[in-house]
Scaffold this active site. Structure first.
Site, mmCIF file in Angstrom:
data_model
loop_
_atom_site.group_PDB
_atom_site.id
_atom_site.type_symbol
_atom_site.label_atom_id
_atom_site.label_comp_id
_atom_site.label_asym_id
_atom_site.label_seq_id
_atom_site.Cartn_x
_atom_site.Cartn_y
_atom_site.Cartn_z
ATOM 1 C CB SER A 56 -1.014 -0.017 1.135
ATOM 2 O OG SER A 56 -0.377 -0.218 2.365
ATOM 3 C CG ASP A 350 -3.268 5.945 6.833
ATOM 4 O OD1 ASP A 350 -2.176 5.651 7.051
ATOM 5 O OD2 ASP A 350 -3.927 5.411 5.769
ATOM 6 C CG HIS A 353 -0.366 3.891 4.470
ATOM 7 N ND1 HIS A 353 -1.747 3.561 4.780
ATOM 8 C CD2 HIS A 353 0.187 2.957 3.670
ATOM 9 C CE1 HIS A 353 -2.000 2.303 4.531
ATOM 10 N NE2 HIS A 353 -0.972 1.944 3.895
#
Length: 385
Positions: A56, A350, A353
């Site tokens: 991600s 977040d 990340h």
């Protein structure tokens, strides 16, 4: 980009360049990247293409097409991206590989899942990264569909078939040898596998050392598969300081100003093995004569930023800009949540990340940094080989 935004980032970057190990990048190049690299298609790219394999941290939309809980196709993700709309990137704006692509003079490369129906330019590269994906097949299974490293290599084979239809065999060989491969995997094998003992058995079967060995063995197998396809220029990103992300700070109730050292030590075990792998491949009689492998020290660069945040323009290092609970990391950024106002002052976007501002610094260090950032050479030097 507005002038005020350019000067804000200019102040941040000039400070980091003079104080830290980042080699000074010409300011026109930084402005070009921050402005979005609109003219990249008109410049001579430093590599013909860039192919990305990862999780991600570098996913640019593949999971939008998967039945997965690991998706970011909703606001406020993408709030600072072009158009202020979500794209599937797990950040407020651009990822590290977005910035790297612009620094290299490449146009924005598509997510693999956006290419399967055709009609998309794949000759400048493709991004196969998948949120929740890991080196191990089972990693992230509790989050639904995702592409593991092995599956991403399989997806590349489909792209290679398409490329081979548009080029002669010798041209394909030269194209592959000159293209850049970026691999950023391993993070999820810890945070969405080893560190979740209620969901996975790995921590009861392997101690941290043997688990790192397991990861390296599987990683090496898939990396050499890519080498076998014809790639010759590789950048392998290490696992970051996972004990410092808001998710782990919250889960382990870390004291203010501290990271979870036991988790960071696990990451370092794996990273040390990656460095040894790079050394081995760069000295092996076969691979060393044809290819070069570079280790991207994202761990070291991130620790530098977290230790000296003000040198880089950051003020908040221990909580997400968007999230809920302790360290804004117990529940990650939810649809239509209200993020923090000054996102460029936060390291973390977040629970897991980083922000676009952090990603830019890492990309610049990878592009033109010292051996402590990219070993044995940086991306700019790699492009000249």
């Amino acid at each position: 980009m507005h002038d005020s935004e350019i000067f804000k980032f200019k102040d941040m970057m000039m400070m980091s360049c003079t104080v830290q190990t980042l080699v000074l990048v010409p300011w026109f190049l930084v402005v070009f990247v921050l402005a979005g690299g609109e003219d990249s298609s008109e410049t001579t790219a430093m590599f013909p293409a860039m192919f990305v394999f990862g999780d991600s941290l570098v996913d640019n939309g593949n999971n939008n097409h998967l039945n997965s809980l690991a998706r970011s196709n909703y606001l406020p993700y993408g709030i600072d991206f072009a158009g202020n709309q979500p794209t599937g990137r797990f950040s407020n704006g651009k990822t590290i590989v977005d910035f790297i692509g612009e620094l290299l003079g490449l146009p924005e490369i598509p997510a693999f899942m956006d290419t399967v129906d055709g009609g998309v330019d794949i000759l400048h590269g493709v991004n196969y990264a998948s949120a929740a994906g890991g080196i191990l097949e089972e990693t992230g299974r509790h989050l639904g569909e995702r592409f593991s490293m092995g599956r991403q290599v399989e997806n590349f084979e489909k792209t290679l078939m398409e490329i081979s239809r548009s080029m002669r065999k010798e041209s394909v060989k030269e194209y592959m040898a000159k293209s850049l491969v970026v691999v950023s995997l391993g993070n999820n094998d810890y945070i969405n596998n080893y560190l979740k003992p209620r969901l996975f058995l790995s921590s009861s079967i392997y101690d941290p050392t043997s688990f790192a060995d397991l990861l390296l063995s599987n990683f090496t197998t898939h990396l050499l598969e890519l080498y076998g396809k014809g790639f010759r220029k590789f950048v392998i990103a290490g696992v970051g300081p996972l004990g410092c992300i808001p998710d782990q700070l919250a889960a382990q109730a870390a004291l203010p100003g501290e990271c979870v050292e036991a988790v960071n030590e696990m990451a370092e075990l794996f990273n040390n093995r990656l460095v040894s792998l790079v050394d081995r491949l760069n000295s092996d009689n076969k691979t060393a004569s044809e290819a070069i492998f570079v280790y991207g020290n994202t761990y070291g660069a991130a620790v530098d930023i977290l230790t000296n945040p003000f040198n880089y323009g950051f003020e908040v290092t221990d909580r997400g800009c968007c999230g809920v609970g302790r360290n804004r990391g117990e529940i990650t950024c939810l649809p239509l949540a209200v993020p923090c106002a000054f996102r460029d002052r936060h390291v973390f976007w977040d629970a897991f990340h980083p922000t676009q501002a952090f990603n830019l610094i890492i990309a610049l260090r990878a592009f033109n940094g010292s051996k402590s950032d990219c070993y044995p050479i940086n991306l700019s030097q790699l492009s000249r080989l």
